[in-house]
Design an enzyme around this catalytic site. Structure first.
Site, PDB file in Angstrom:
ATOM      1  CG  HIS A 133      30.681  -4.604  70.541  1.00 30.04           C
ATOM      2  ND1 HIS A 133      31.178  -5.016  71.761  1.00 30.04           N
ATOM      3  CD2 HIS A 133      29.882  -3.544  70.803  1.00 30.04           C
ATOM      4  CE1 HIS A 133      30.704  -4.237  72.714  1.00 30.04           C
ATOM      5  NE2 HIS A 133      29.917  -3.328  72.161  1.00 30.04           N
ATOM      6  CE  LYS A 137      33.674  -1.936  70.847  1.00 32.12           C
ATOM      7  NZ  LYS A 137      33.610  -0.463  70.803  1.00 32.12           N
TER       8      LYS A 137
END
Length: 237
Positions: A133, A137
């Site tokens: 990600h 995040k």
């Protein structure tokens, strides 16, 4: 139909923009709990979509419970604790609720593929999950990675090993590994490692719009449903 979106970050804005293009939706608004805004500040929505932060859960649950089943809720936030998840399930006794770690049609199709594959390979493979990600995040491993581990091993017969370091040999476990960097929207790979061969099943997201689209579809589907905990699969299939 009126929708209130909890969260005014990237996902909240994408959901709002998509909702405004839907002829079946009359009003759309965002509220930002981090700025002190609450659902009580807006006209009553039919459905609430939560793309915010676990810290907002108290306010959301209090509002939804007070509406006595007249307002449904789609939870798309990640990073909830086990206690938070239990609270969400209890809320379903009073309101229609959809809770999913991932609202992508592709990821939910991947779950169905693994549901078929995992039992075939249960006794002859090691299982590893790698998720990637963007660098903003906060939670790791991702909720989707944990969800995929549960699909691979629904009875928790294998330990969840988040990351690996040192000289300890592999045990009866599912390794879950997180990568954070750049602007990666989301990538999940499930690896079944057999003797002399490997099977990899992978999903890559190229836009956050896929998550917004799924959450909006869930909201439209949830309207006028009775209180209960509804799986995202009921929306897609």
């Amino acid at each position: 139909m009126n929708i209130a979106i909890v969260g005014s970050g990237t996902m909240g804005r994408i959901v709002r923009d998509m909702a405004l293009q839907n002829p079946g939706i009359e009003k759309v608004c965002n509220i930002e709990p981090a700025l002190g805004e609450t659902l009580w500040d807006v006209d009553q929505p039919d459905i609430v979509i939560d793309f915010s932060h676990p810290d907002a859960l108290d306010g959301i649950c209090s509002y939804i419970a007070a509406k006595q089943g007249h307002v449904g809720i789609v939870f798309a936030t990640t990073g909830f604790s086990e206690e938070d998840e239990e609270r969400i399930r209890k809320l379903a006794e009073k309101a229609p609720v959809i809770r999913s770690y991932n609202f992508s049609y592709g990821i939910n199709s991947l779950k169905r593929i693994i549901n078929f594959t995992a039992p075939l390979l249960k006794d002859c493979s090691d299982i590893e999950i790698v998720e990637k990600h963007h660098n903003q995040k906060a939670d790791s491993p991702s909720g989707t990675a944990l969800m995929l581990a549960d699909v691979c091993d629904p009875y928790h017969e294998r330990e969840r090993k988040c990351g690996r370091k040192g000289e300890e040999k592999r045990k009866n476990e599912i390794g879950i590994h997180s990568v954070r960097g750049g602007t990666i929207f989301g990538e999940h790979t499930v690896i079944f490692a057999l003797k002399d061969e490997v099977i990899e099943i992978k999903h890559t997201a190229f836009s956050k719009k896929i998550f917004a689209k799924g959450a909006l579809e869930a909201a439209l589907w949830l309207k006028e449903k009775k209180p209960g905990f509804y799986p995202i699969e009921d929306v897609f299939y």
